[in-house]
Structures are given as structure tokens and as C-alpha cells.
Scaffold this active site. Structure first.
Site, PDB file in Angstrom:
ATOM      1  N   ASP A  15       0.820  -1.219   0.000  1.00 23.46           N
ATOM      2  CA  ASP A  15       0.000   0.000   0.000  1.00 23.46           C
ATOM      3  C   ASP A  15       0.852   1.266   0.000  1.00 23.46           C
ATOM      4  OD1 ASP A  15      -1.942  -1.998   0.443  1.00 23.46           O
ATOM      5  OD2 ASP A  15      -3.210  -0.572   1.525  1.00 23.46           O
ATOM      6  N   SER A 179      -5.612  -8.713   7.654  1.00 23.27           N
ATOM      7  CA  SER A 179      -4.559  -7.702   7.773  1.00 23.27           C
ATOM      8  C   SER A 179      -3.986  -7.753   9.185  1.00 23.27           C
ATOM      9  CB  SER A 179      -5.095  -6.304   7.458  1.00 23.27           C
ATOM     10  OG  SER A 179      -6.001  -5.884   8.449  1.00 23.27           O
TER      11      SER A 179
END
Length: 412
Positions: A15, A179
Site C-alpha cells: 500500500d 490484515s
């Protein structure tokens, strides 16, 4: 032409690597900032990656000691637990990270900061409230709240395609279906398959603690010494080894707590932004310290002071969770809690065994426990006859309540 310099809170993952390149596409000069707060990370590899992606500068800052001393220790003093279960590992780390991010931005003359927090979570709030408080003029770039960005990157597949097109190294290992966020205080797990609150956590999810069923069949006995409500020494009684620096104490408690499967929780919590979320947390060292601190605090603190302090601890936990570490009200509460800890000192002995913490004993030169006064075998400086008046006075209100409610002749 450059729009200016932005300090990006960089993790080295997919990310924030994509965000770094995207910021450069938007004509920003990017400084990558990475905080070492105890996560298991190859920091030099992350530095090389950021430089290869075009970061103007890369700062890797070791914040572990200040994370323990400035953030975790005040939380232990407060017995900080959000909604009765969550020990605030992520919430405590964010103001620590953002504080250094702002220091770097000011020093480097950057007018922008950026982060990779999502638009649905708490972290965006925690990061940005800290940044605005410590650097009021700063401008924040939050890509996951910018339509141009989140419409372009709708999921991991889009990010992977962008990475491949732009020469961003992509993960070669399979992505876990959840996550994870790790620091010295804890590891948190959420999203993916865990979004269904009924699904049990897979056995291979936990990285910081052993399954209690597989933990040692012989307990470890620890002695933890406190001063001003903060741990100053931990000793393994059987081994005779001890640690006495804040970072060493906390790291050791993580290690030995993890060995015994201490500190696992699976909860649904209320995010500040208004939705419920499911989180799984491992907090071995923090769980041990909270239990030990609760014991020595009750042993040494006046009853009515502790009653007030308990309320302050709940307020502190809410403020930290919601991102208000640097607010005036949180500063006030922290000072009040610190004042309450002046006599909280002594030693607690406890046992760790199969996921459980068992308090074994405690001692303190500032204890308010009077063995003679409380003894059933010695009268001491106490007249039992006084209890009769004490009880009758407390019964006045109860008698009147029941009389006025018409209950005086009703069998309850």
C-alpha cells in the site's frame, strides 16, 4: 514543477509503496519515514526499496524506548483498557509515530504529511489529530479518502497491477486472508475472513503467543517491582535473572508471556467513527503488567482515591482510543493519574501458566494493608461495637426508601 515536499509514513508494504509512487505522479517530493516501534521488519530492505522508488530522503527512526516510556508506561499507570478488554496497542503507537513524523516534517521544511490509513478506521483520526495539534499549519494527504485514488485502486489486485507497471517489488509470499499490524505492545489482526465475527481465528494466525494448550507444563514465576506505578525491574524467580530498563523489561515480558500463551483476545469493539469492528489481539507483556499493576495499586492506594482514579482510567482509555492523546483533557487526565501513582510502589509475585496469570503475593513499604487491624485473631485498634452504629446510619436511607415505596410490610 514540484507541489512541495511530503513526509510519508512508510511501512515498506504494498500500500504505502504504491502511495509513494502515486505521490510522485502528483508532483510531490517524497520523504519516506519509517518508525521502528518493535515490529519484525527488515528496515534496511525497506530503506532500499523506498530509495529505489524515488524517495528524496528516507528516515528510519528507532522509537522503541520512547514508545515504552512515554506511551506504554502511562497506560499501565492508568490500567488503560478500552471497553473492558482492549489494551490499546495500536492506539498508543499512533501518536508516538505521528509525533516523530511531524518533527521530521518541520525539520525538513515539508508542508505536507501523508499516511496509508483507510477511510473507515480509527488510525486516520489518531494520525491526523496528532499532526494538526503538533503542526497546526500542516496539510494532510490521505489517499484512501481521495476519490481519484480509491476509485483507481479498488482492491489488492489493482495495487498489484500498478506495482508491476511501475517497477514496485511485489510480495512473493501468499497474502494472509486478514490484515495485521505489529508493534512492541501487541499484534492486531482484522479484515478479510475475520470480518465474519462468527468465524474462529485460524490456529496459524497467532504470531506472538503460543497456543496455551501447547505452552510449557511448568509455570514461570516472576517478581515485578514498581515505583510511581511504573515497572522498574522484573525478575525470573527460578532462573534468578532480571531486567531493569524499560525496553528490556517490556521485551522480556513479551517473550515469556508469549511462551505461556498470555494475552490473546478476540473481540468486537466500537470504532470512534461509528461502526463496530472485529479485532483479534495478542498483548502478552501488557497483559502481565496490567494484572501486576492492579494488584500493587489496590495494595497501596486509598480506597476513595482509587475510586476516582478508576473513572479517570476509563476516560483516559477512551481519549487514547479516539486519537486525543495530545488534547488538553488527556494531558490533564494523565497528570491526575500520575499524581495518584506517587505511593504505588512495591513488588508483586505472579505465575504464568497455560494462558493464565496467577497473583501469588505482594509487598510494599507503602502498603495500606494493616495485618493486625484486619486479623480475625487480634482485635487491634478497632472496637467491633462501632460497627453497630455504622450499619444503623447506613440503614436510614434504605429504611426510608422502602417505607416511602410501601415496602415496609412486604416480604422481599
Amino acid at each position: 514543477m514540484s507541489k512541495g515536499t511530503v513526509v510519508l509514513s512508510y511501512s515498506g508494504g504494498l500500500d504505502t509503496s504504491c502511495i509513494l509512487v502515486w505521490l510522485k505522479e502528483q508532483c510531490y517530493d517524497v520523504i519516506a519515514f519509517m518508525a521502528n516501534i518493535g515490529q519484525n521488519e527488515d528496515f534496511e530492505a525497506a530503506r532500499n526499496k523506498a530509495e529505489s522508488l524515488g524517495a528524496k530522503k528516507v528516515f528510519i527512526e528507532d522509537l522503541r524506548t520512547e514508545f515504552v516510556e512515554d506511551f506504554i508506561w502511562p497506560a499501565i499507570q492508568a490500567n488503560a483498557v478500552y471497553e473492558d478488554r482492549y489494551l490499546l496497542g495500536t492506539a498508543l503507537a499512533r501518536p508516538c509515530i505521528a509525533r516523530r513524523q511531524v518533527e521530521i516534517a518541520r525539520r525538513e521544511g515539508a508542508h505536507f504529511v501523508s499516511h496509508g490509513a483507510t477511510g473507515k478506521g480509527n488510525d486516520q483520526i489518531r494520525f491526523e489529530l496528532t499532526c494538526y495539534t503538533l503542526y497546526p499549519e500542516v496539510k494532510i494527504i490521505a489517499p484512501w479518502r481521495i476519490p481519484e485514488f480509491y476509485n483507481r485502486f479498488r482492491g489488492r489486485t489493482d495495487l498489484m497491477e500498478y506495482a508491476q507497471k511501475n517497477g514496485i517489488p511485489v510480495p512473493v509470499t501468499p497474502q494472509a486472508p486478514w490484515s495485521m499490524d505489529a508493534n512492541l505492545m501487541h499484534i492486531s489482526y482484522e479484515s478479510g475472513i475475520l470480518e465474519n465475527p462468527k468465524i474462529h481465528a485460524p490456529a496459524d494466525l497467532y504470531l506472538m503467543t503460543k497456543n496455551p494448550e501447547d505452552s510449557p507444563s511448568i509455570p514461570d514465576v516472576l517478581e515485578i517491582e514498581f515505583k510511581n506505578g511504573m515497572p522498574v525491574k522484573v525478575t525470573n524467580v527460578k532462573e534468578g535473572t532480571s531486567k531493569d530498563s524499560p525496553l528490556d523489561i517490556f521485551s522480556y515480558l513479551n517473550e515469556i508471556g508469549g511462551k505461556h500463551g498470555i494475552g490473546r483476545i478476540d473481540i468486537v469493539e466500537n470504532r470512534f467513527i461509528g461502526m463496530k469492528s472485529r479485532g483479534i489481539y495478542e498483548t502478552p507483556g501488557g497483559t502481565i503488567l496490567i494484572n501486576a499493576h492492579l494488584d500493587i495499586e489496590t495494595f497501596t492506594m486509598d480506597k476513595e482515591v482509587r475510586r476516582i482514579k478508576q473513572g479517570l482510567g476509563v476516560k483516559f482509555s477512551e481519549l487514547v482510543y479516539n486519537g486525543f492523546w495530545y488534547s488538553p483533557e488527556c494531558d490533564f487526565v494523565r497528570h491526575c493519574i500520575a499524581k495518584s501513582q506517587e505511593n504505588v510502589e512495591g513488588k508483586v509475585q505472579l505465575s504464568l501458566f497455560k494462558g493464565q496469570i496467577y497473583i501469588l503475593g505482594r509487598e510494599s513499604a507503602k502498603s495500606l494493608y494493616n495485618e493486625e487491624l484486619v486479623s480475625m485473631d487480634i482485635q487491634g485498634d478497632y472496637d467491633p461495637c462501632d460497627a453497630s452504629g455504622f450499619i444503623r446510619i447506613n440503614a436510614v436511607r434504605l429504611r426510608e426508601h422502602h417505607r416511602l415505596q410501601g415496602f415496609s410490610s412486604t416480604k422481599q
